[in-house]
Write a protein that holds these residues in place. Structure first.
Motif, mmCIF file in Angstrom:
data_model
loop_
_atom_site.group_PDB
_atom_site.id
_atom_site.type_symbol
_atom_site.label_atom_id
_atom_site.label_comp_id
_atom_site.label_asym_id
_atom_site.label_seq_id
_atom_site.Cartn_x
_atom_site.Cartn_y
_atom_site.Cartn_z
ATOM 1 N N PRO A 165 -16.091 8.841 10.020
ATOM 2 C CA PRO A 165 -14.648 8.796 10.326
ATOM 3 C C PRO A 165 -14.115 7.405 10.054
ATOM 4 N N ARG A 166 -12.953 7.336 9.384
ATOM 5 C CA ARG A 166 -12.444 6.015 9.027
ATOM 6 C C ARG A 166 -11.005 6.111 8.557
ATOM 7 N N TRP A 167 -10.308 4.989 8.662
ATOM 8 C CA TRP A 167 -9.000 4.829 8.048
ATOM 9 C C TRP A 167 -9.206 4.347 6.621
ATOM 10 N N LEU A 168 -8.523 4.977 5.689
ATOM 11 C CA LEU A 168 -8.628 4.620 4.285
ATOM 12 C C LEU A 168 -7.249 4.238 3.771
ATOM 13 N N VAL A 169 -7.190 3.141 3.012
ATOM 14 C CA VAL A 169 -5.922 2.684 2.458
ATOM 15 C C VAL A 169 -5.850 3.072 0.990
ATOM 16 N N HIS A 170 -4.659 3.536 0.573
ATOM 17 C CA HIS A 170 -4.394 3.885 -0.818
ATOM 18 C C HIS A 170 -3.480 2.829 -1.431
ATOM 19 N N PHE A 171 -3.917 2.247 -2.544
ATOM 20 C CA PHE A 171 -3.087 1.312 -3.303
ATOM 21 C C PHE A 171 -2.649 1.985 -4.593
ATOM 22 N N THR A 172 -1.396 1.836 -4.944
ATOM 23 C CA THR A 172 -0.909 2.435 -6.178
ATOM 24 C C THR A 172 -1.036 1.438 -7.333
ATOM 25 N N PRO A 203 0.815 -1.210 0.000
ATOM 26 C CA PRO A 203 0.000 0.000 0.000
ATOM 27 C C PRO A 203 0.857 1.271 0.000
ATOM 28 N N LEU A 204 0.296 2.337 -0.560
ATOM 29 C CA LEU A 204 1.041 3.575 -0.684
ATOM 30 C C LEU A 204 0.841 4.502 0.508
#
Length: 270
Positions: A205-212, A137-138
């Protein structure tokens, strides 16, 4: 080299998808992101996603068993899971599951901050070749009403900014709270108009993951063709070169175009 959570206190140490159907999740992310999967060491319900042999994330068919939402969840390293869970409760957060033992690797708990953003804590062994900021994950990004208040909560629970080897640093940059380990940005906390009781999950409200991904257009099209949906509305407008999606099971994630993805900046001069 074997690492344990005491070597990287407070840092993200793993990423896990709580799914209802592990096989279906594997098919989706294999097609969209090109991941391969192998069985994990924690039981038949768990698998590990890899890119070119490097671990990316875990997939666990536990959403139904533990009555937890289908979601991507970042896990943070702690020296003592019991202490971390107690800190969450003392500071107004909630504990959903755990600490649960996963012998011989360690212990985990699923918790939420004061605004309801879910995250995990992990005590034990960690994969030395997993990291945020590489191929994927980025980014890890917290969407919250007040990033500064959130930083105080997470700092007290996870020892952010504490002195000593292995601890993370925090800084305030352009209205963001940035978490760094060894000088590299590993998470960002952003303030915005979110509500815990919002009817749509991406407005909470939340944690969000970014994938490149090498091609945002191709990956987004593949996601939609395989049952995913594009999230059009939200408190944070989609940036250039990125798209937020929901997988067929409902888990939110963001895709970033590799050439347009933001790069960690050096820490400010002290």
């Amino acid at each position: 080299m074997v690492l344990v959570t005491s070597d990287l206190i407070g840092a993200p140490c793993w990423l896990s998808l709580a799914a209802r159907d592990r096989s279906a999740a594997e098919r989706f992310y294999s097609t969209v992101l090109g991941w391969s999967f192998r069985r994990g060491t924690l039981g038949r319900a768990f698998s590990v996603a890899e890119v070119d042999g490097t671990p990316v994330a875990g997939v666990a068919a536990v959403a139904g068993e533990f009555a937890v939402p289908v979601a991507w969840t970042p896990y943070f390293a702690v020296d003592d899971a019991d202490v971390a869970v107690a800190r969450v409760r003392e500071r107004g957060g909630t504990v959903g599951v755990g600490p649960v033992p996963y012998p011989p690797s360690g212990r985990a708990a699923l918790v939420a901050d004061r605004e309801g953003a879910t995250f995990g804590i992990w005590e034990g062994r960690v994969l030395s070749d997993w990291r945020v900021g590489g191929q994927t994950p980025l980014w890890l990004e917290l969407h919250t009403r007040n990033a500064f208040d959130a930083a105080l909560f997470y700092g007290e629970v996870l020892d952010w900014g504490a002195e000593g080897a292995g601890c993370c640093d925090i800084s305030y940059e352009e209205d963001q709270v940035v978490l760094r380990r060894d000088g590299k940005a590993v998470a960002r906390l952003n303030s915005g108009p979110v509500e815990e009781a919002a009817p749509k999950p991406h407005l909470r409200p939340r944690w969000l993951v970014h994938f490149t991904v090498p091609s945002l257009e191709a990956a987004t099209a593949s996601a939609v063709e395989n049952g995913g949906t594009i999230v059009q509305d939200g408190p944070w407008p989609a940036g250039k070169g990125q798209a937020t999606l929901r997988d067929p099971d409902g888990a939110l994630f963001t895709l970033d175009q590799a050439s347009a993805a933001p790069r960690p900046q050096p820490p400010p001069a002290r």
